[in-house]
Design a protein around this motif. Structure first.
Motif, PDB file in Angstrom:
ATOM      1  N   PRO A  64      57.374  35.701  18.902  1.00 57.70           N
ATOM      2  CA  PRO A  64      57.540  35.198  17.531  1.00 57.70           C
ATOM      3  C   PRO A  64      58.025  33.752  17.518  1.00 57.70           C
ATOM      4  N   ALA A  65      57.645  33.016  16.482  1.00 58.31           N
ATOM      5  CA  ALA A  65      58.072  31.627  16.359  1.00 58.31           C
ATOM      6  C   ALA A  65      59.500  31.509  15.835  1.00 58.31           C
ATOM      7  N   ASN A  66      60.025  32.600  15.266  1.00 54.74           N
ATOM      8  CA  ASN A  66      61.386  32.596  14.729  1.00 54.74           C
ATOM      9  C   ASN A  66      61.908  34.030  14.723  1.00 54.74           C
ATOM     10  N   THR A  67      63.130  34.204  14.236  1.00 51.99           N
ATOM     11  CA  THR A  67      63.759  35.528  14.268  1.00 51.99           C
ATOM     12  C   THR A  67      63.658  36.274  12.939  1.00 51.99           C
ATOM     13  N   GLN A  68      62.809  35.816  12.046  1.00 54.02           N
ATOM     14  CA  GLN A  68      62.649  36.486  10.754  1.00 54.02           C
ATOM     15  C   GLN A  68      61.855  37.783  10.924  1.00 54.02           C
ATOM     16  N   GLY A 160      71.816  39.917  11.511  1.00 51.81           N
ATOM     17  CA  GLY A 160      71.191  41.181  11.148  1.00 51.81           C
ATOM     18  C   GLY A 160      70.648  41.970  12.318  1.00 51.81           C
ATOM     19  N   ALA A 161      70.784  41.462  13.527  1.00 50.20           N
ATOM     20  CA  ALA A 161      70.209  42.133  14.704  1.00 50.20           C
ATOM     21  C   ALA A 161      70.997  43.394  15.043  1.00 50.20           C
ATOM     22  N   SER A 162      70.319  44.531  15.070  1.00 48.74           N
ATOM     23  CA  SER A 162      71.005  45.808  15.265  1.00 48.74           C
ATOM     24  C   SER A 162      71.671  45.900  16.632  1.00 48.74           C
ATOM     25  N   ASN A 163      71.007  45.406  17.682  1.00 48.07           N
ATOM     26  CA  ASN A 163      71.604  45.522  19.013  1.00 48.07           C
ATOM     27  C   ASN A 163      72.891  44.726  19.112  1.00 48.07           C
ATOM     28  N   THR A 189      74.700  32.566  15.118  1.00 47.62           N
ATOM     29  CA  THR A 189      74.088  31.346  15.648  1.00 47.62           C
ATOM     30  C   THR A 189      72.559  31.343  15.552  1.00 47.62           C
ATOM     31  N   GLU A 190      71.964  32.442  15.078  1.00 44.76           N
ATOM     32  CA  GLU A 190      70.505  32.605  15.081  1.00 44.76           C
ATOM     33  C   GLU A 190      69.927  32.485  16.491  1.00 44.76           C
ATOM     34  N   ASP A 191      70.768  32.743  17.491  1.00 48.56           N
ATOM     35  CA  ASP A 191      70.364  32.632  18.901  1.00 48.56           C
ATOM     36  C   ASP A 191      69.848  31.236  19.245  1.00 48.56           C
ATOM     37  N   ASP A 192      70.418  30.239  18.587  1.00 48.80           N
ATOM     38  CA  ASP A 192      70.073  28.846  18.858  1.00 48.80           C
ATOM     39  C   ASP A 192      71.240  28.195  19.599  1.00 48.80           C
ATOM     40  N   LEU A 193      70.967  27.635  20.778  1.00 45.70           N
ATOM     41  CA  LEU A 193      72.036  27.114  21.627  1.00 45.70           C
ATOM     42  C   LEU A 193      72.785  25.971  20.958  1.00 45.70           C
ATOM     43  N   GLN A 218      72.774  36.108  24.033  1.00 44.25           N
ATOM     44  CA  GLN A 218      72.561  35.376  25.276  1.00 44.25           C
ATOM     45  C   GLN A 218      72.925  33.888  25.195  1.00 44.25           C
ATOM     46  N   VAL A 219      73.093  33.328  23.991  1.00 45.79           N
ATOM     47  CA  VAL A 219      73.471  31.917  23.903  1.00 45.79           C
ATOM     48  C   VAL A 219      74.984  31.711  23.948  1.00 45.79           C
TER      49      VAL A 219
END
Length: 310
Positions: A64-68, A160-163, A189-193, A218-219
């Motif tokens: 995916p290009a984003n996390t939406q 909103g990520a369940s994990n 952080t939207e998983d953005d470093l 992971q960031v």
């Protein structure tokens, strides 16, 4: 003569069956869909691609290009239009994909989730870390490192990520046993470093008594290590306990350099491998009662950094 003819016929049947099986494998297409393009999922891709090659099936890796959530919905719609036989997905927004997964399974496509689940969807199984238990492990490890007292903060990925939220629930459950540990902030952080670095800087400036940081996604680990390496925060190195997820190169480097105290190491290669293997088994009708698979975590510190296994 009859015996010989029967034997020859049996050999021919076996050969024909093997040929049919090989043809069937070549006709099977499975696709894995990660949450976003990050190194953790590169490992998942490695495991998935290796399994597909070994099994002789067609394999697609669709990032995916984003996390939406809507982006993953569109990807599944596209995969359905391409008539893939199986889909493995690490879900960004569990609720958003329930409808499209139902459509996929109704169309005869096998669907599993890996790394991040949509438990109320019609997926057949989840493969990955039991995230709440991993969070409990992380929380207890932090509490021990702090001697049972201090202020802590959480740096997560997509809120909103369940994990990730399951890991946070586990951390909170563990910390509930330590009344002298106070959770002062939870930041996404939207998983953005780059965003994770900014969030961490703000946390340290706004909470001068902070004793610990949890890097839930992971960031988190790499971001905290980058911040603590800055001159402004250099005196905090070693004073703030940092525990992170995933053994990415920058996270491992953070452990070696003393910025990160420990890592909850998952098994992404195994996740990708098992996702493909279970999808193929279900497509072939060989697995009719799939069960969730916990791939587990290992707590990695400077003491076992050179000896742990994935």
């Amino acid at each position: 003569m009859r015996i010989g003819m029967k034997a020859a016929a049996a050999v021919m049947a076996l050969a024909t069956g093997m040929g049919a099986g090989a043809a069937l494998a070549k006709d099977i297409t499975v696709a894995l869909v990660p949450k976003v393009a990050v190194p953790f999922f590169d490992d998942c891709n490695t495991g998935g691609a290796e399994a597909a090659k070994q099994m002789g099936v067609n394999y697609q890796w669709v990032v995916p290009a984003n996390t939406q959530g809507a982006t993953q919905v569109k990807i599944i719609e596209d995969l359905m239009a391409r008539h893939v036989d199986g889909i493995g997905i690490s879900v960004n927004e569990p609720k958003s994909v329930e409808g499209i997964i139902k459509q996929a399974t109704a169309a005869g496509i096998k669907v599993v989730t890996f790394d991040s689940d949509s438990a109320n969807s019609s997926r057949s199984m989840y493969i990955g870390t039991i995230n709440k238990q991993a969070g409990v492990t992380m929380g207890n490890t932090m509490a021990k490192a702090l001697g049972g007292k201090g202020e802590v903060a959480i740096v997560t990925g997509q809120l909103g990520a369940s994990n990730l939220n399951e890991r946070i629930d586990g951390v909170k459950e563990a910390l509930a046993q330590y009344p002298d540990i106070k959770l002062v902030a939870t930041e996404g952080t939207e998983d953005d470093l780059a965003r994770a670095v900014s969030v961490t800087e703000a946390l340290l400036r706004g909470n001068p008594n902070l004793s610990g940081i949890f890097g839930i996604s992971q960031v988190g680990g790499p971001a905290v290590a980058k911040v603590l390496a800055q001159q402004e925060f250099s005196d905090m190195k070693g004073k703030i306990k940092v525990f992170a997820f995933d053994d990415l190169p920058d996270t491992i480097k953070g452990v070696k350099e003393g910025f990160i105290d420990g890592i909850m190491v998952q098994r992404p290669i195994t996740m990708g491998k098992l996702a493909v293997e279970h999808l193929v088994a279900q497509i072939k009708g060989e697995e009719t009662d799939p069960q969730n698979v916990d791939t587990g975590v290992t707590v990695v510190t400077a003491d076992n950094l050179d000896s742990y296994t994935k």
